[in-house]
Enzyme design. Sequence first.
Site, PDB file in Angstrom:
ATOM      1  N   ARG A 154       0.819  -1.214   0.000  1.00 39.26           N
ATOM      2  CA  ARG A 154       0.000   0.000   0.000  1.00 39.26           C
ATOM      3  C   ARG A 154       0.856   1.269   0.000  1.00 39.26           C
ATOM      4  NH1 ARG A 154      -3.946  -3.155   4.020  1.00 39.26           N
ATOM      5  NH2 ARG A 154      -1.944  -3.688   4.884  1.00 39.26           N
ATOM      6  N   ILE A 155       1.841   1.303   0.884  1.00 42.70           N
ATOM      7  CA  ILE A 155       2.669   2.509   0.970  1.00 42.70           C
ATOM      8  C   ILE A 155       3.685   2.543  -0.170  1.00 42.70           C
ATOM      9  CG2 ILE A 155       4.361   3.731   2.418  1.00 42.70           C
ATOM     10  CD1 ILE A 155       2.707   2.755   4.852  1.00 42.70           C
ATOM     11  N   ASP A 174       9.681  -6.907  -4.557  1.00 44.54           N
ATOM     12  CA  ASP A 174       8.647  -7.498  -3.706  1.00 44.54           C
ATOM     13  C   ASP A 174       8.311  -8.862  -4.290  1.00 44.54           C
ATOM     14  OD1 ASP A 174       6.286  -8.283  -2.389  1.00 44.54           O
ATOM     15  OD2 ASP A 174       5.724  -6.197  -2.025  1.00 44.54           O
ATOM     16  N   ALA A 234       9.178   2.169   8.062  1.00 45.09           N
ATOM     17  CA  ALA A 234       8.251   1.029   8.151  1.00 45.09           C
ATOM     18  C   ALA A 234       8.192   0.469   9.579  1.00 45.09           C
ATOM     19  CB  ALA A 234       8.654  -0.040   7.155  1.00 45.09           C
ATOM     20  N   ASP A 259      12.259   6.610  11.197  1.00 42.97           N
ATOM     21  CA  ASP A 259      11.112   6.983  12.040  1.00 42.97           C
ATOM     22  C   ASP A 259      10.813   5.912  13.090  1.00 42.97           C
ATOM     23  OD1 ASP A 259       8.794   8.640  12.662  1.00 42.97           O
ATOM     24  OD2 ASP A 259       7.547   7.119  11.675  1.00 42.97           O
ATOM     25  N   GLU A 264      11.314   1.155  21.210  1.00 44.32           N
ATOM     26  CA  GLU A 264      10.850   2.546  21.184  1.00 44.32           C
ATOM     27  C   GLU A 264      10.412   2.968  22.576  1.00 44.32           C
ATOM     28  OE1 GLU A 264       7.965   2.864  18.019  1.00 44.32           O
ATOM     29  OE2 GLU A 264       9.486   2.518  16.502  1.00 44.32           O
ATOM     30  N   HIS A 283       8.670   7.990  15.545  1.00 38.33           N
ATOM     31  CA  HIS A 283       7.538   7.173  15.063  1.00 38.33           C
ATOM     32  C   HIS A 283       6.273   8.026  14.879  1.00 38.33           C
ATOM     33  CE1 HIS A 283       5.843   2.838  14.940  1.00 38.33           C
ATOM     34  NE2 HIS A 283       5.232   3.616  14.066  1.00 38.33           N
ATOM     35  N   GLY A 285       5.074   8.668  11.691  1.00 35.76           N
ATOM     36  CA  GLY A 285       4.583   8.472  10.321  1.00 35.76           C
ATOM     37  C   GLY A 285       3.068   8.588  10.214  1.00 35.76           C
ATOM     38  N   ALA A 286       2.362   8.162  11.257  1.00 32.84           N
ATOM     39  CA  ALA A 286       0.894   8.144  11.187  1.00 32.84           C
ATOM     40  C   ALA A 286       0.261   9.390  11.791  1.00 32.84           C
ATOM     41  CB  ALA A 286       0.380   6.914  11.920  1.00 32.84           C
TER      42      ALA A 286
END
Length: 526
Positions: A154-155, A174, A234, A259, A264, A283, A285-286
Site C-alpha cells: 500500500r505505501i 517485492d 516502516a 522513524d 521505542e 515514530h 509516520g501516522a
Amino acid sequence: MAERLRVLVTDTIADSGLDILRSAGDVDLDYRPGLKDEALLQAVAQSDALITRSGTAVTPELVNAGSRLRIIGRAGVGLDNVDVDACTARGILVINAPTANIMSATEHTMAMLLALCRNIPEAHASVKRGEWTRSKFMGTELEKKTLGIIGFGRIGTRLSRRARGFDMHVIAYDPYVADGVFQQHSVERVQLDELLARADVITVHTPLTDETRGMLGPAEIAKMKQGVITLNIARGGIYDEQALADGLNSGKIAGAAVDVYTDEPPGAEHPLLKAKNIVLSPHIGANTIEAQDRVAVETSRMVIDALRGSIFVSAVNLPFEGDAEAAPFISLAERLGSFAAQVINGPVSRAEIELYGVEERLQKILSIAALKGLLSSHVGNVNFVNAEQIAQQRGIGIASSSNPNPRDYANLITFRASSQRDEVCVSGTLFSERSQRVVSVNSFRVEFKPEGHLLYIINKDVPGVVGKVGTLLGDFEINIAEYNLARTATGGKAMGIVTIDSAMRPDAVAALRLHPAVEEVKLVHL
Ligand code: NAD
C-alpha cells in the site's frame, strides 16, 4: 422500542468520530477520556462497546467486568494495550483502523527524504543559532535519481507515484506481488541484489516478519552504492541498526532517515542517535490530523455497524464466534490459504476455492477467509473486510465454487493458488468442529493437522531421506511431533510434512536442502 446501544469512549478521539456516535439514533455516547480503575470497570459493565486509543489497557479484568460488552474499538492500529485473546474467549469483537494512516506514512517518507537531501534539520538549527553558513549545507536533488522500494504494498505503491512526480526512476523488489502491479505503476521490477546495487535512494516498506527482521544487515549494506541514501519509515528491526549506524559513520551511506526503532523509544546509547548524517523522528509516520480524523470516523462507524449486527468490519479476531457452523470452516479455509502462501514459488496471480458438502451460504466468507490466510503471511493488516480488495489490488484473480455433494469426505475445502511458475492445491476437511485435517497437497494424499510449525519437503522417492531428516533435526535439537509421508504413483516423488515442536533456524533448513535427493524444503507456520 429498539434496544439502545451504549458506547463508552475512554480516550480522546477526533470530533469527527464523536459526531458520528452522537448522531446515531440508537446510540448513547458515554465520552469519558482518562477514565481509570474502579470507575472504568463500572462504566464498562454498563456498556455494549468500548472505544480506546492507547490510554486504556484492555485487560482480562476489564473484559470480565463487561458483562454486556460485545465490541472493543481500537481507534488506531497497534493492539499492544488490548488482550485480544481474552476478548476472543468472551466472544468480544476487536476492531481497529489499520489503514487510515497509509497516506500519512507515505507523505512522511517523502518529507524525511527531502529533509535529508537538503539538510533541513541542521540548516534550521543553525539559522536559529544566529549562523549564516550557506556553503555548509550542500544538498542533492532527487530528479533522475533511482529510487529502490523494498516492499511494494500500500505505501510502496503510493510512494512510487510521488517519486515519479519528482522525476525519479523507480525500481522495486517485492517477491509476493504479481507482475501486473509493477506494470500498472510503471515501476521496474528487480531482484533485491539488483536494487541494492542500482538504487541511489533505498526505502523499505515491508511489514516486520521473521523474514524481514534484519533483512538489511552488513552484507546487504556492502552491496549498496557508495553514498547511498536509506530510509526506514516502516518498522524498527528491518535494518540491522548497528550495521546502519556503521554504514553512516564510515561514509558508505551518505544519509539515512529513520522513524521507527527496534525498541521505542530508543535508549540514550542507541547507535543511530550518534550516527552521522541522520534525520530521526519519533515514530510519527501516522501522526496527522487527517489520519486521526479518519481513524476516529472509521472506528466509530465500524463500532456502530458491528453493534447493529454487521460482520464486515475490520476485526482482528474472528467475527463469527457466534456462528458455530461457520467458525471452524472459516478457520480451516484461512489455514489452507496460509499454507499455500508459504509453500508456493513466485507471486500468486490466481486464487480459487472449491467447496464440497459445505453449506453454500458460506461460499463468500470462506473465499475471503482463504484470501486472508493467503495474504497475511506477507501483507500487513489484512482482515475480513479488506482481504478481497487487497487481493485484487495485488493482481490476484479470484474464483470460488460450491458443490452440495460431498467428495471423498463429508465436507471438503480445496484451495488452489497459482503463480506464473507454480501451483499449490491443498484440501482440508473437518472431522469434527475442533478437528481440522489437511487431506491432500497437490497430488499427494496426506493427513495432518494444519497447526504449529511444519516442515514441507519434496524429495526423490529414494531410501534414506526420512532418516537423514530425523538425524538432522536431532542435531539441531528439534523435536518431531509427527512425520507424514506420501508419494505419487508416478514420477517417483515423495512429500514429507513434518510437524516439529519449534521453529527451525535458517542454517538447519539450508543443511536439509543440501541432501542430493531433496528438491524443496519450506518452513510453514500456521
Ligand atoms: P502492506 O502490507 O500493504 O505492504 C507490505 C509489502 O511488503 C507487501 O506488498 C508484501 O508483499 C511485501 N513484503 C513482505 N515480505 C517481503 C520481503 N521479504 N521482501 C520484500 N517485500 C516483502 O503494508 P503497508 O501498509 O504498505 O505498510 C508498510 C510498512 O509501513 C509496514 O511495516 C507498516 O507497519 C509500516 N507503517 C509505518 C507507519 C509509521 O508510523 N512509521 C505508519 C503506517 C505503516
